[in-house]
Design a protein around this motif. Structure first.
Motif, PDB file in Angstrom:
ATOM      1  N   ARG A 161       0.834  -1.208   0.000  1.00  0.00           N
ATOM      2  CA  ARG A 161       0.000   0.000   0.000  1.00  0.00           C
ATOM      3  C   ARG A 161       0.869   1.258   0.000  1.00  0.00           C
ATOM      4  O   ARG A 161       0.569   2.230  -0.706  1.00  0.00           O
TER       5      ARG A 161
ATOM      6  N   GLU B  16      -2.185  -6.117  -4.292  1.00  0.00           N
ATOM      7  CA  GLU B  16      -2.239  -6.034  -2.842  1.00  0.00           C
ATOM      8  C   GLU B  16      -2.415  -7.416  -2.257  1.00  0.00           C
ATOM      9  O   GLU B  16      -2.905  -8.328  -2.935  1.00  0.00           O
TER      10      GLU B  16
ATOM     11  N   VAL C  57      -4.401  -9.465   0.453  1.00  0.00           N
ATOM     12  CA  VAL C  57      -5.646  -9.302   1.211  1.00  0.00           C
ATOM     13  C   VAL C  57      -6.030 -10.628   1.852  1.00  0.00           C
ATOM     14  O   VAL C  57      -5.610 -11.704   1.416  1.00  0.00           O
TER      15      VAL C  57
ATOM     16  N   GLN D 122      -4.314  -9.827  -5.157  1.00  0.00           N
ATOM     17  CA  GLN D 122      -5.314  -9.362  -6.105  1.00  0.00           C
ATOM     18  C   GLN D 122      -4.918  -7.969  -6.575  1.00  0.00           C
ATOM     19  O   GLN D 122      -4.105  -7.292  -5.943  1.00  0.00           O
ATOM     20  N   THR D 123      -5.481  -7.573  -7.710  1.00  0.00           N
ATOM     21  CA  THR D 123      -5.131  -6.272  -8.257  1.00  0.00           C
ATOM     22  C   THR D 123      -5.685  -5.154  -7.384  1.00  0.00           C
ATOM     23  O   THR D 123      -6.707  -5.315  -6.725  1.00  0.00           O
ATOM     24  N   ALA D 124      -5.008  -4.020  -7.393  1.00  0.00           N
ATOM     25  CA  ALA D 124      -5.461  -2.873  -6.616  1.00  0.00           C
ATOM     26  C   ALA D 124      -6.810  -2.400  -7.137  1.00  0.00           C
ATOM     27  O   ALA D 124      -7.051  -2.369  -8.353  1.00  0.00           O
ATOM     28  N   GLY D 125      -7.698  -2.025  -6.227  1.00  0.00           N
ATOM     29  CA  GLY D 125      -9.060  -1.663  -6.605  1.00  0.00           C
ATOM     30  C   GLY D 125      -9.145  -0.496  -7.567  1.00  0.00           C
ATOM     31  O   GLY D 125     -10.007  -0.473  -8.448  1.00  0.00           O
ATOM     32  N   ASP D 126      -8.247   0.488  -7.443  1.00  0.00           N
ATOM     33  CA  ASP D 126      -8.330   1.667  -8.301  1.00  0.00           C
ATOM     34  C   ASP D 126      -7.882   1.387  -9.728  1.00  0.00           C
ATOM     35  O   ASP D 126      -8.051   2.235 -10.608  1.00  0.00           O
TER      36      ASP D 126
ATOM     37  N   THR E 169      -9.051  -1.264 -11.434  1.00  0.00           N
ATOM     38  CA  THR E 169     -10.066  -2.153 -12.000  1.00  0.00           C
ATOM     39  C   THR E 169     -10.410  -1.821 -13.453  1.00  0.00           C
ATOM     40  O   THR E 169     -10.532  -2.745 -14.279  1.00  0.00           O
TER      41      THR E 169
ATOM     42  N   GLU F 257     -10.284  -4.641 -16.378  1.00  0.00           N
ATOM     43  CA  GLU F 257     -11.491  -5.025 -17.099  1.00  0.00           C
ATOM     44  C   GLU F 257     -11.285  -4.913 -18.607  1.00  0.00           C
ATOM     45  O   GLU F 257     -11.748  -5.767 -19.368  1.00  0.00           O
TER      46      GLU F 257
ATOM     47  N   LYS G 280     -14.740 -14.741  -4.859  1.00  0.00           N
ATOM     48  CA  LYS G 280     -15.192 -13.873  -5.944  1.00  0.00           C
ATOM     49  C   LYS G 280     -15.683 -12.530  -5.417  1.00  0.00           C
ATOM     50  O   LYS G 280     -15.499 -11.493  -6.059  1.00  0.00           O
TER      51      LYS G 280
ATOM     52  N   GLY H 210     -14.702 -11.230  -2.550  1.00  0.00           N
ATOM     53  CA  GLY H 210     -13.704 -10.609  -1.694  1.00  0.00           C
ATOM     54  C   GLY H 210     -14.097 -10.571  -0.231  1.00  0.00           C
ATOM     55  O   GLY H 210     -13.777  -9.623   0.489  1.00  0.00           O
TER      56      GLY H 210
END
Length: 242
Positions: free
Chosen positions: A73, A80, A82, A91-95, A97, A101, A179, A181
């Motif tokens: 972080r 990241e 988790v 998993q990939t960082a949320g920002d 996405t 995609e 799936k 999270g």
């Protein structure tokens, strides 16, 4: 302080420094091992399993995982570490996405239908639940949808009803938690706020209830006509006892 005492203290200090460096090097190697194991794992890796593999206390392994997560972080990494479904995973960082995609769009799997999502929600919130109970809630036969969800790995048989017939009971899987999270099923968002109150339900039922319209004048005319015709055997409408 004589020279011998000073030399002894210097050696002790050097030994402590060497031991500290060795400890730090071993801890760094253990953290690298955690990264390597989690990276190749298909499912979230429980910290208890990591502790067994590294031969270290679980509490220490959990602390290392927290340190790794914090470091990613702080460095604003694209991934990241988790905790989900009882373990840790990358998993990939949320920002990021939107970029992920775009990459996955060309190989996107078929989305679940509305019926499948509805059934999955029922199982998630009402589990363990039988096929007949799902049918009573949805109002349709859920066999096909349940098979699809089970084939996707989102639900599975978790037991049998102790009542007559011992119906199969369904529940969600670790894959479902992964799936979404979620660490556990208790982390599902509450749905009470989305359920209408009794007064709203009553209004809805009244709006859906069909009340047949009756033409009073027509009904009276038909009643008089039936009285004149009399019984079905063809006799008149007079007094049969006269």
């Amino acid at each position: 302080m004589d020279d011998d005492t000073r030399d002894t203290q210097d050696r002790d200090t050097q030994d402590r420094d060497t031991q500290d460096r060795d400890t730090q090097d071993r801890a760094a190697e253990q953290r690298r091992a955690i990264e390597a194991i989690v990276l190749v794992a298909h499912d979230p890796v429980p910290t208890e399993l990591l502790a067994q593999l590294l031969e270290q206390p679980t509490a220490l392994v959990e602390r290392w995982c927290d340190e790794l997560a914090e470091r990613y972080r702080a460095e604003r990494s694209g991934f990241e570490l988790v905790r989900v479904a009882g373990g840790v995973r990358y998993q990939t960082a949320g920002d990021l996405t939107p970029y992920v995609e775009r990459f996955l769009l060309h190989d996107q799997r078929a989305r679940l239908s509305g019926a499948a999502l509805e059934t999955l929600a029922i199982v998630a919130y009402k589990q363990p639940i039988s096929r007949s109970q799902v049918a009573s809630i949805r109002g349709v036969d859920p066999d096909g949808v349940l098979r699809t969800l089970q084939a996707r790995g989102y639900i599975d048989e978790v037991g049998r009803d102790p009542g007559p017939g011992q119906a199969v009971l369904f529940g969600t899987t670790d894959s479902f938690l992964e799936k979404l999270g979620l660490a556990s099923i208790d982390d599902l968002p509450p749905i009470a706020e989305y359920i209408p109150g009794p007064d709203v339900v009553e209004v809805l039922e009244q709006g859906l209830r069909v009340t047949p319209e009756i033409d009073v004048s027509t009904a009276r005319s038909e009643t008089r006509s039936d009285a004149r015709r009399g019984p079905a055997d063809g006799t008149g409408g007079g007094d049969v006892l006269s």
